[in-house]
Design an enzyme around this catalytic site. Structure first.
Site, PDB file in Angstrom:
ATOM      1  N   LYS A 187       0.734  -1.121  -0.035  1.00  0.00           N
ATOM      2  CA  LYS A 187      -0.008  -0.059   0.071  1.00  0.00           C
ATOM      3  C   LYS A 187       0.952   1.177   0.037  1.00  0.00           C
ATOM      4  CE  LYS A 187      -4.097   2.175   0.965  1.00  0.00           C
ATOM      5  NZ  LYS A 187      -5.145   1.930   0.072  1.00  0.00           N
ATOM      6  N   GLY A 245      -3.911   0.371  -4.756  1.00  0.00           N
ATOM      7  CA  GLY A 245      -4.068   1.968  -4.915  1.00  0.00           C
ATOM      8  C   GLY A 245      -4.460   2.371  -3.666  1.00  0.00           C
TER       9      GLY A 245
END
Length: 234
Positions: free
Chosen positions: A32, A112
């Site tokens: 992440k 994302g």
């Protein structure tokens, strides 16, 4: 190597990413790169999405390797960056990812933030990082970065899904699978909307995850067809 994007914030990217990691075999890791809404801890800022990915990974990566760019305010990352005098740069995101053992993994997944066109500021977007990473792995490994699209099933999702798909393909990336994830417990005509999406999206359909009161990666994984991810050209 896969990048997971969604039709919007809160489309269920983390749930689906964690579920895919749970289904994967061999050495696996989730990333992440950029996260907002992080909690202060004695060890620094921590993000629950990043921690969820770490829980399903098995390569022993540090938190900083998984989530190098963390902001406390739950706001758009480029605004949080401006407030903290942090420079967000697409190339720097790629450099960080390549500095990890990601390329040695049997299954590497990058989640994302927000949607495909997440602004980084200075006319850059997180999608630019995906394009740069795709170029790198094509050049050095003869592979591609496959994109997995999570469609948050709620009113308006058809338009959001088709626009996101158009943007991804316009950037030269390939959607290797998509998931319908119900985020609105009271969404009307789920079956009809799902049928419409299946008709309009030609990418492999990985499954429909119904609204889960207490969602978990393991529970969501039971609704997914991991082997349906298209590896053609990846």
């Amino acid at each position: 190597m896969y990048f997971v994007t969604g039709t919007d914030t809160d489309s269920g990217k983390t749930l689906i990413s964690s579920a895919l990691l749970a289904l994967a075999h061999g050495n696996k890791c989730g990333f992440k790169p950029i996260a907002s809404g992080c909690e202060p801890t004695p060890d620094g800022l921590r993000n629950t999405d990043a921690q969820a990915l770490m829980a399903q990974s098995n390569m022993g990566l540090s938190y900083q390797q998984v989530n190098p760019i963390a902001f406390e305010p739950a706001i758009a990352p480029h605004i949080a960056a401006q407030q903290s005098a942090t420079v967000l740069d697409a190339k720097a995101v790629v450099s960080h990812l390549l500095s990890t053992p990601m390329l040695t993994a049997d299954f590497a997944l990058i989640e994302g933030a927000g949607g495909w066109r997440l602004p980084l500021g200075h006319h850059q977007y997180l999608s630019d990082s995906v394009k740069q990473l795709d170029t790198y792995v094509q050049t050095h490994r003869g592979e591609r970065v496959g994109v997995i699209l999570v469609v948050g099933m709620k009113l308006g999702c058809l338009n959001h899904a088709l626009l996101t798909l158009q943007a991804i393909e316009g950037d030269g990336l390939k959607v290797v699978g998509w998931v319908a994830n119900q985020v609105d417990a009271n969404m009307s005509e789920i079956a009809a909307n799902l049928a419409s999406l299946q008709q309009m999206i030609t990418a492999p359909y990985l499954g429909y995850v119904p609204y889960l009161v207490q969602p978990s990666a393991e529970q969501a994984a039971t609704y997914l067809r991991f082997d349906a991810i298209s590896l053609e050209g990846n």
